[in-house]
Scaffold this active site. Structure first.
Site, PDB file in Angstrom:
ATOM      1  N   HIS A 297      36.179 -16.008   7.107  1.00  0.00           N
ATOM      2  CA  HIS A 297      36.334 -15.086   5.981  1.00  0.00           C
ATOM      3  C   HIS A 297      36.883 -15.817   4.751  1.00  0.00           C
ATOM      4  O   HIS A 297      37.695 -15.265   3.998  1.00  0.00           O
ATOM      5  CB  HIS A 297      37.253 -13.918   6.358  1.00  0.00           C
ATOM      6  CG  HIS A 297      36.896 -12.627   5.680  1.00  0.00           C
ATOM      7  ND1 HIS A 297      36.290 -11.585   6.340  1.00  0.00           N
ATOM      8  CD2 HIS A 297      37.050 -12.208   4.406  1.00  0.00           C
ATOM      9  CE1 HIS A 297      36.112 -10.576   5.509  1.00  0.00           C
ATOM     10  NE2 HIS A 297      36.556 -10.931   4.326  1.00  0.00           N
TER      11      HIS A 297
ATOM     12  N   LYS B 174      29.145 -11.551  11.829  1.00  0.00           N
ATOM     13  CA  LYS B 174      29.820 -12.492  10.924  1.00  0.00           C
ATOM     14  C   LYS B 174      31.325 -12.502  11.207  1.00  0.00           C
ATOM     15  O   LYS B 174      31.952 -11.439  11.280  1.00  0.00           O
ATOM     16  CB  LYS B 174      29.572 -12.110   9.476  1.00  0.00           C
ATOM     17  CG  LYS B 174      30.198 -13.062   8.460  1.00  0.00           C
ATOM     18  CD  LYS B 174      29.853 -12.632   7.045  1.00  0.00           C
ATOM     19  CE  LYS B 174      30.375 -13.617   6.017  1.00  0.00           C
ATOM     20  NZ  LYS B 174      31.858 -13.628   5.960  1.00  0.00           N
TER      21      LYS B 174
ATOM     22  N   TYR C 148      30.742  -2.923   7.533  1.00  0.00           N
ATOM     23  CA  TYR C 148      31.998  -2.741   8.252  1.00  0.00           C
ATOM     24  C   TYR C 148      31.862  -1.449   9.047  1.00  0.00           C
ATOM     25  O   TYR C 148      31.416  -0.431   8.502  1.00  0.00           O
ATOM     26  CB  TYR C 148      33.180  -2.606   7.299  1.00  0.00           C
ATOM     27  CG  TYR C 148      33.672  -3.886   6.686  1.00  0.00           C
ATOM     28  CD1 TYR C 148      34.399  -4.804   7.428  1.00  0.00           C
ATOM     29  CD2 TYR C 148      33.434  -4.167   5.348  1.00  0.00           C
ATOM     30  CE1 TYR C 148      34.866  -5.981   6.859  1.00  0.00           C
ATOM     31  CE2 TYR C 148      33.898  -5.339   4.770  1.00  0.00           C
ATOM     32  CZ  TYR C 148      34.613  -6.237   5.531  1.00  0.00           C
ATOM     33  OH  TYR C 148      35.075  -7.395   4.968  1.00  0.00           O
TER      34      TYR C 148
ATOM     35  N   THR D  20      30.505  -7.508   9.862  1.00  0.00           N
ATOM     36  CA  THR D  20      31.706  -8.325   9.702  1.00  0.00           C
ATOM     37  C   THR D  20      32.750  -7.863  10.702  1.00  0.00           C
ATOM     38  O   THR D  20      33.138  -6.692  10.708  1.00  0.00           O
ATOM     39  CB  THR D  20      32.238  -8.219   8.261  1.00  0.00           C
ATOM     40  OG1 THR D  20      31.226  -8.720   7.371  1.00  0.00           O
ATOM     41  CG2 THR D  20      33.504  -9.032   8.087  1.00  0.00           C
TER      42      THR D  20
ATOM     43  N   SER E 179      27.310  -7.154  -0.134  1.00  0.00           N
ATOM     44  CA  SER E 179      28.525  -6.535   0.374  1.00  0.00           C
ATOM     45  C   SER E 179      28.363  -5.026   0.440  1.00  0.00           C
ATOM     46  O   SER E 179      27.721  -4.412  -0.424  1.00  0.00           O
ATOM     47  CB  SER E 179      29.707  -6.882  -0.535  1.00  0.00           C
ATOM     48  OG  SER E 179      30.840  -6.094  -0.220  1.00  0.00           O
TER      49      SER E 179
END
Length: 337
Positions: free
Chosen positions: A234, A210, A127, A153, A105
């Site tokens: 998600h 994603k 992100y 994402t 992450s």
């Protein structure tokens, strides 16, 4: 849900602070997307083959060229340090021992170099922020530390309707860099397919998109430069009533057949038969989110290793019973398609 995974979650709930467990366990809104995820995999039925030589069955594969011993990978989950002090580093150690790969992450409390030293191949989640220079900086640090791919994402222009906020112990980190706030300036709401091309231009790493649930979006992402997509809602934490990934996967896989792009899937996968079905439907690998957190909470790195190894053993057993000697033998006809 697999019985032992149900017990694992109960054990994690017993050791985690309530606010931490509630934050990771929650879905959006009425929990429709969350509650339907595993039953959608449970509803699938297999057409096993017989009279195949299954003396030797292997789960070895590659993901975007990286060799792994299992198609069971670790999904990006933020703030793992509030679950277990080792956080993403412990997860990477467990993944390495299981012959797997971890997706880190961008909201991780440990520098990328520490995760690299865990020994597992790894992807870096991204992100795109309103200040794209900050994203470009993160991409540069991830690439320099040895990330094998970027996982963009795309299903979070705003946060879903979730009642439980992130635990206060969750320090504002971005790619291992401590910040005064997160996200700095906010996540970009003007994200388009052009940002896939932009990420390709600012790094030499392949881009995985994603959060895709539609075949047309998957194809457009690949045309914009994506090397793979993750079929994902998600974990049911964004748009309530989004379709289950088991339902979305077949159309996405058909749309990308022949493009050279790879397809992965997450969401509600809780056993070896689920994994077999996902691969037969066109996924090259699956990613696990919450179960990794429960394993991390209860036994740290060894818990992650045990989780991934056990699910891989379940997959190998299911393959043996289905007449499949390798992952290449997992084709849609095993589901009657």
């Amino acid at each position: 849900m697999s019985g032992w995974l149900d017990e694992l979650e109960q054990q994690a709930a017993a050791v985690l602070p309530k606010d931490v467990y509630d934050y990771f366990r929650q879905g959006a809104g009425t929990h429709a997307a969350l509650d339907e995820a595993t039953p959608a995999w449970d509803a699938l039925r297999l057409h096993p083959r017989v009279l195949r030589d299954v003396t030797s069955v292997t789960t070895d594969t590659t993901v975007l060229g990286t060799p792994v011993q299992t198609p069971v990978l670790v999904a990006p989950t933020a703030a793992q340090h509030v679950v277990e002090p080792g956080g993403a580093v412990a997860t990477a150690l467990g993944a390495a021992k299981a012959g797997s790969l971890t997706c880190v992450s961008c909201m991780t409390s440990r520098p990328y170099t520490d995760i690299r030293d865990g020994g597992a191949p790894w992807w870096a989640q991204v992100y795109v922020l309103r200040d794209r220079s900050l994203t470009q900086d993160l991409v540069g640090r991830a690439e320099a530390a040895g990330a094998a791919a970027l996982v963009l994402t795309v299903d979070t222009p705003v946060i879903g309707d979730r009642p439980f906020p992130a635990p206060r112990a969750d320090a504002p980190w971005y790619g291992g860099e401590l910040l005064t706030s997160y996200p700095p300036g906010g996540i970009a709401t003007d994200l388009t397919f052009d940002d896939i091309t932009w990420l390709r231009d600012v790094s030499r790493l392949p881009v995985i998109v994603k959060g895709v649930l539609r075949a047309d979006d998957a194809l457009a992402a690949v045309r914009a430069g994506a090397g793979a997509v993750v079929v994902s809602n998600h974990g049911g934490r964004q748009l309530d009533a989004a379709i289950p990934t088991a339902t979305a996967l077949p159309a996405v896989a058909r749309a990308l057949a022949g493009t050279g792009a790879e397809v992965y899937v997450d969401g509600g996968i809780r056993g070896g038969v689920h994994i077999l079905a996902a691969l037969a439907l066109g996924a090259r690998a699956v990613l696990l989110g919450r179960p990794v957190l429960w394993a991390l909470a209860t036994r740290g790195a060894d818990g992650v290793r045990h989780l991934l190894s056990t699910l891989t053993a379940e997959l190998r057993h299911a393959m043996t019973l289905a007449g499949a000697r390798s992952l290449d033998d997992l084709t849609p006809d095993l589901l009657g398609l």
